[in-house]
Design an enzyme around this catalytic site. Structure first.
Site, PDB file in Angstrom:
ATOM      1  N   HIS A   1      -3.819   4.473   6.569  1.00  0.00           N
ATOM      2  CA  HIS A   1      -2.666   3.885   5.764  1.00  0.00           C
ATOM      3  C   HIS A   1      -1.496   4.019   6.722  1.00  0.00           C
ATOM      4  CE1 HIS A   1      -5.388   3.161   2.511  1.00  0.00           C
ATOM      5  NE2 HIS A   1      -5.750   4.370   2.846  1.00  0.00           N
TER       6      HIS A   1
ATOM      7  N   ASP B   1       0.835  -1.273  -0.221  1.00  0.00           N
ATOM      8  CA  ASP B   1       0.009   0.017   0.086  1.00  0.00           C
ATOM      9  C   ASP B   1       1.019   1.300  -0.057  1.00  0.00           C
ATOM     10  OD1 ASP B   1      -1.802   2.022   0.522  1.00  0.00           O
ATOM     11  OD2 ASP B   1      -2.422   1.337   2.608  1.00  0.00           O
TER      12      ASP B   1
HETATM   13 ZN    ZN Z   1      -8.054   1.350  -0.525  1.00  0.00          ZN
HETATM   14 ZN    ZN Z   2      -9.189   0.979   2.880  1.00  0.00          ZN
END
Ligand code: ZN
Ligand code: ZN
Length: 552
Positions: free
Chosen positions: A366, A193
């Site tokens: 994130h 990510d």
């Molecule tokens: Zn996402």
């Molecule tokens: Zn997500």
């Protein structure tokens, strides 16, 4: 087996934020990871949603063993109601993700035929030659997982969306020890990510948000409106907890959020004391300082309750001066402008708006740079592909990976449609397949192409000119001077003269070159060319020109 290779093909989410979809292909087996949507960019006029182009998959439908979904966010599940009926393959996800998918499919009447399967966190499934293990990750939604995928070539780790919060509000922290174990076994490829690769340091814990929301709800003089993602169940829980503490009732606004809250209560993801939630009609009877609304719209989504309120367009709820609006979300990159406009409109109506770095009413879900490094050094992959992000996020993540010791030749910044061919020793991009946007506009999926969008952009920029040409059925000649109507092009009062001379121009064209002026294609093209050039000379604009022929 020496020649065996795995293909990694992103159909969405690489070089853009949203509509995540990744294809893994090994010989006759394909698995698909996530099936998300993207909210339209500003230039995509009138488009409601954007979903991935699955033509590659449609041609290989019999090879697809299943869709594996990492978590229940829109950018990972949102395209399922549109694409699952086409693909007709089984879906695998954890319980909450499964429930959120069911809500979505039901909304579009696609639930009955769907083959949904629940996999526990930490569970393993076998899909053809792929063995897929769902390892827990911490993200801004419960029940999120990453994937440890064992292939005949080696292990592939897909991070899903993740961060490393060690004191999460709900769910477990990211299972680093399981990842370290995989790292020790040897990981062929890591897909990780990149959404917040630009942020240095560590992402703060969800706990700071609880305190900030508590503070707002305690002190607000009037009504409190908190907007967040419908799926951010831990945040909704934090709001309910704080509201109960300060003797306020909570009202959920917006169909999507109401559905999710209902499901989350039934499934036990949300603990709601009796009487804590009310129906929207009941809010009017309460004093303002006894009310909290929770709603969607934190990303400026045009159809959301908050944006409707900001535009005085909501049927039931209007902003009253003295309202406190807390935006408990950061704009996903790309949504900044629409969110800013929503905030402006709320302020204009007298609301006090709490957002951004001013108050810690949100932490995103994130990993920041140090967490990305940690994952890389724990997993120690041979090859690395940054995923989930715009190009700058991906390339920055690539540099971060390099700083942890992965050689540059083993890092691949690929984009949607690139085909990365990975072997045990080498990897390279071998092909590029179609992976453009598919636009959803109202009820129609995929009818809107780039041509339609270009037209809309043209109309919004330079307006439209309609030319009505009356031609005699008998002689095939013009009956009267053509009529010209324009909208959004020029001030017709001031530029009357120019429009008038363009009528003569059209008449001239038709008279002069017109052996057969009633041939529509001919008329159409000649009129457009002549007027287009004339208007451009006069105004430097290029309105859309639409000739109409009437036979009389
Ligand atoms: Zn996402
Ligand atoms: Zn997500």
């Amino acid at each position: 087996m020496a020649r065996a290779r795995v293909r990694i093909i992103p159909l969405g989410g690489l070089s853009e934020i949203g509509k995540n979809m990744m294809v893994l292909e090994y010989r006759d087996d394909i698995i698909v990871i996530d099936c998300g949507l993207m909210f339209p960019k500003e230039e995509m006029l009138g488009v409601d949603l954007v979903i991935p182009d699955i033509s590659y998959l449609m041609e290989r439908r019999d090879k697809i063993r299943g869709i594996v979904v990492t978590h229940g966010h829109e950018d990972h599940i949102g395209a399922l109601p549109y694409l699952l009926p086409e693909l007709d393959v089984p879906v695998y996800s954890t319980q909450l993700t499964n429930d959120l998918i069911s809500v979505k499919l039901k909304e579009r009447k696609a639930l009955a035929r769907a083959r949904l399967n629940v996999v526990p966190r930490g569970g393993k499934i076998t899909l053809g030659k792929f063995e897929v293990e769902f390892f827990p990750v911490c993200h801004s939604i419960p029940d999120a997982v990453g994937l440890i995928i064992t292939t005949p070539l080696g292990i592939i780790v897909h991070s899903g969306d993740f961060k490393l919060d060690f004191t999460p509000i709900s769910g477990e922290p990211t299972d680093l020890s399981r990842l370290a174990e995989a790292g020790k076994q040897g990981v062929l490829l890591l897909l990780s990510d990149s959404t917040y690769a630009e942020l240095p340091g560590y992402t703060p814990s969800e706990q700071v948000v609880g305190e900030a929301l508590d503070d707002i709800i305690a002190r607000a003089p009037g009504r409190v409106i908190i907007t967040t993602f419908a799926s951010l169940i831990s945040r909704i829980q934090q709001v309910i907890d704080a509201a109960v503490r300060y003797d306020r009732r909570v009202f959920v606004v917006g169909r999507n959020m109401i559905n999710i809250v209902k499901m989350a209560r039934e499934q036990g993801y949300l603990q709601v004391p009796d009487g804590a939630l009310g129906r929207l009609e009941e809010a009017k009877a309460l004093p303002h300082d006894r009310v909290v609304f929770v709603t969607t719209g934190s990303q400026g989504e045009p159809t959301s309750a908050l944006v409707r309120m900001a535009n005085r367009d909501h049927r039931q709820l209007h902003i009253i001066p003295g309202d406190t609006v807390a935006i408990s979300a950061t704009p996903i990159p790309g949504n900044e402008a629409v969110v800013a406009r929503t905030i402006d409109n709320l302020l204009r109506q007298g609301a006090n708006v709490v957002f951004g770095s001013g108050a810690p009413v949100h932490v995103h879900g994130h990993a920041s740079q140090e967490e990305l490094k940690l994952l890389l050094s724990v997993v120690k992959p041979k090859f690395f592909v940054p995923i989930h992000g715009e190009y700058r996020h991906l390339s920055l993540h690539a540099r971060i990976a390099q700083s942890t010791g992965i050689p540059q030749e083993h890092i691949f910044v690929i984009e949607d449609g690139d085909v990365l061919d990975v072997g045990a020793e080498t990897a390279r991009v071998v092909d590029r397949i179609p992976a453009s946007h598919v636009y959803v506009d109202g009820l129609s999926v995929g009818d809107i192409g780039s041509v339609v969008l270009r037209d809309r952009q043209m109309l919004s920029r330079d307006g439209i000119v309609i030319v009505v040409i009356a031609i005699s059925r008998r002689t095939g000649k013009l009956v009267t001077r053509p009529d010209i109507v324009s909208r959004g092009f020029i001030d017709t009062g001031e530029s009357n003269e120019m429009l008038d001379s363009s009528r003569d121009l059209v008449a001239g064209v038709l008279d002069r070159g017109a052996e057969q002026p009633d041939q529509w294609d001919f008329v159409n093209a000649r009129v457009r060319d002549t007027l287009g050039n004339f208007y451009f000379e006069q105004t430097k604009r290029r309105p859309m020109i639409l000739p109409f022929m009437v036979k009389v």
